[in-house]
Scaffold this motif. Structure first.
Motif, short mmCIF file in Angstrom:
data_model
loop_
_atom_site.label_atom_id
_atom_site.label_comp_id
_atom_site.label_asym_id
_atom_site.label_seq_id
_atom_site.Cartn_x
_atom_site.Cartn_y
_atom_site.Cartn_z
N MET A 156 -10.28 -9.76 -4.26
CA MET A 156 -10.05 -8.39 -3.81
C MET A 156 -9.91 -8.40 -2.29
O MET A 156 -10.84 -8.80 -1.58
CB MET A 156 -11.19 -7.48 -4.22
CG MET A 156 -11.22 -7.18 -5.69
SD MET A 156 -9.88 -6.11 -6.25
CE MET A 156 -10.52 -4.52 -5.75
N PRO A 157 -8.76 -8.00 -1.78
CA PRO A 157 -8.57 -7.99 -0.33
C PRO A 157 -9.40 -6.91 0.36
O PRO A 157 -9.82 -7.08 1.51
CB PRO A 157 -7.08 -7.70 -0.15
CG PRO A 157 -6.53 -7.44 -1.50
CD PRO A 157 -7.58 -7.66 -2.52
N VAL A 158 -9.65 -5.82 -0.34
CA VAL A 158 -10.51 -4.73 0.12
C VAL A 158 -11.25 -4.19 -1.09
O VAL A 158 -10.86 -4.44 -2.23
CB VAL A 158 -9.68 -3.59 0.79
CG1 VAL A 158 -9.04 -4.06 2.08
CG2 VAL A 158 -8.63 -3.04 -0.16
N ASP A 210 -11.85 2.56 0.80
CA ASP A 210 -11.77 3.01 2.19
C ASP A 210 -10.49 2.47 2.81
O ASP A 210 -10.45 1.32 3.26
CB ASP A 210 -13.00 2.51 2.96
CG ASP A 210 -13.00 2.94 4.41
OD1 ASP A 210 -12.07 3.66 4.84
OD2 ASP A 210 -13.94 2.55 5.13
N PRO A 211 -9.43 3.27 2.85
CA PRO A 211 -8.16 2.81 3.40
C PRO A 211 -8.24 2.27 4.83
O PRO A 211 -7.41 1.45 5.24
CB PRO A 211 -7.25 4.05 3.34
CG PRO A 211 -7.82 4.85 2.21
CD PRO A 211 -9.31 4.63 2.30
N SER A 212 -9.25 2.64 5.59
CA SER A 212 -9.36 2.15 6.97
C SER A 212 -9.63 0.64 7.01
O SER A 212 -9.39 -0.01 8.03
CB SER A 212 -10.44 2.91 7.74
OG SER A 212 -11.74 2.56 7.28
N THR A 213 -10.12 0.07 5.90
CA THR A 213 -10.39 -1.38 5.89
C THR A 213 -9.10 -2.20 5.91
O THR A 213 -9.14 -3.40 6.19
CB THR A 213 -11.23 -1.77 4.66
OG1 THR A 213 -10.54 -1.39 3.47
CG2 THR A 213 -12.61 -1.12 4.69
N LEU A 214 -7.97 -1.56 5.65
CA LEU A 214 -6.70 -2.27 5.71
C LEU A 214 -6.41 -2.80 7.12
O LEU A 214 -5.68 -3.78 7.29
CB LEU A 214 -5.55 -1.35 5.28
CG LEU A 214 -5.58 -0.89 3.83
CD1 LEU A 214 -4.56 0.20 3.61
CD2 LEU A 214 -5.35 -2.06 2.89
N VAL A 248 0.83 -1.21 0.00
CA VAL A 248 0.00 0.00 0.00
C VAL A 248 0.86 1.26 0.00
O VAL A 248 1.75 1.41 0.84
CB VAL A 248 -0.93 0.01 1.23
CG1 VAL A 248 -1.84 1.23 1.20
CG2 VAL A 248 -1.76 -1.27 1.29
N ASP A 249 0.61 2.12 -0.96
CA ASP A 249 1.22 3.44 -1.04
C ASP A 249 0.09 4.45 -1.14
O ASP A 249 -0.59 4.50 -2.17
CB ASP A 249 2.15 3.56 -2.26
CG ASP A 249 3.42 2.74 -2.10
OD1 ASP A 249 4.21 3.08 -1.21
OD2 ASP A 249 3.59 1.76 -2.85
N SER A 250 -0.14 5.20 -0.09
CA SER A 250 -1.21 6.19 -0.03
C SER A 250 -2.55 5.47 -0.19
O SER A 250 -2.87 4.59 0.60
CB SER A 250 -1.00 7.26 -1.09
OG SER A 250 -1.96 8.27 -0.98
N ASP A 251 -3.33 5.79 -1.24
CA ASP A 251 -4.64 5.14 -1.41
C ASP A 251 -4.64 4.13 -2.56
O ASP A 251 -5.69 3.72 -3.04
CB ASP A 251 -5.73 6.18 -1.61
CG ASP A 251 -5.59 6.96 -2.92
OD1 ASP A 251 -4.48 6.97 -3.49
OD2 ASP A 251 -6.58 7.55 -3.38
N VAL A 252 -3.44 3.72 -3.00
CA VAL A 252 -3.32 2.72 -4.07
C VAL A 252 -2.56 1.51 -3.52
O VAL A 252 -1.56 1.66 -2.82
CB VAL A 252 -2.59 3.29 -5.30
CG1 VAL A 252 -2.34 2.20 -6.34
CG2 VAL A 252 -3.41 4.41 -5.92
N ALA A 253 -3.06 0.32 -3.83
CA ALA A 253 -2.41 -0.90 -3.39
C ALA A 253 -2.08 -1.78 -4.59
O ALA A 253 -2.90 -1.96 -5.48
CB ALA A 253 -3.31 -1.67 -2.42
#
Length: 122
Positions: free
Chosen positions: A67-69, A104-108, A15-20
């Motif tokens: 899809m992991p998220v 939603d990055p919080s789902t990480l 993950v880099d910022s909002d792109v994985a």
């Protein structure tokens, strides 16, 4: 700075910022055996967490990269589609499958870190 996360289905995310960037782990590629075919999704396609985004066929089995998220495909690894064996040869590097923009990055937070993943496969 990038963060590495894992799923219980043996996908990894860098993950880099909002792109994985998403791929399969060394454990997964070893279990699948020689990967002979990869069908990528379309750039711009959106998927829910857990949805099958990439179709994989190996000499042992057919499978999928889930899809992991939730997110939207922003890039696919065209080189992997042409040379599927890269997923076996360099699963955490050149053998990546897709890049997604996270809904939603919080789902990480619900994914595994390296220590938890190592415990899962031990």
């Amino acid at each position: 700075m990038s963060t590495l996360k894992f799923t219980e289905d043996h996908e990894w995310l860098r993950v880099d910022s909002d792109v994985a960037t998403v791929g399969i782990t060394d454990y997964a590629q070893s279990a699948l055996g020689d990967i002979v075919f990869v069908q990528m999704p379309d750039v711009g396609a959106s998927f829910a967490a857990g949805a099958e985004a990439v179709v994989i066929e190996s000499v042992k089995a057919a499978g999928a990269v889930k899809m992991p998220v939730a997110g939207t495909i922003v890039e696919v690894n065209a080189a992997l589609a042409e040379t599927p064996a890269m997923a076996n040869e360099d699963p955490l590097g050149a053998g990546w499958f897709i890049r997604i923009r996270l809904d939603d990055p919080s789902t990480l937070a619900g994914l595994l870190d390296q220590a938890a993943y190592d415990k899962l496969i031990a």
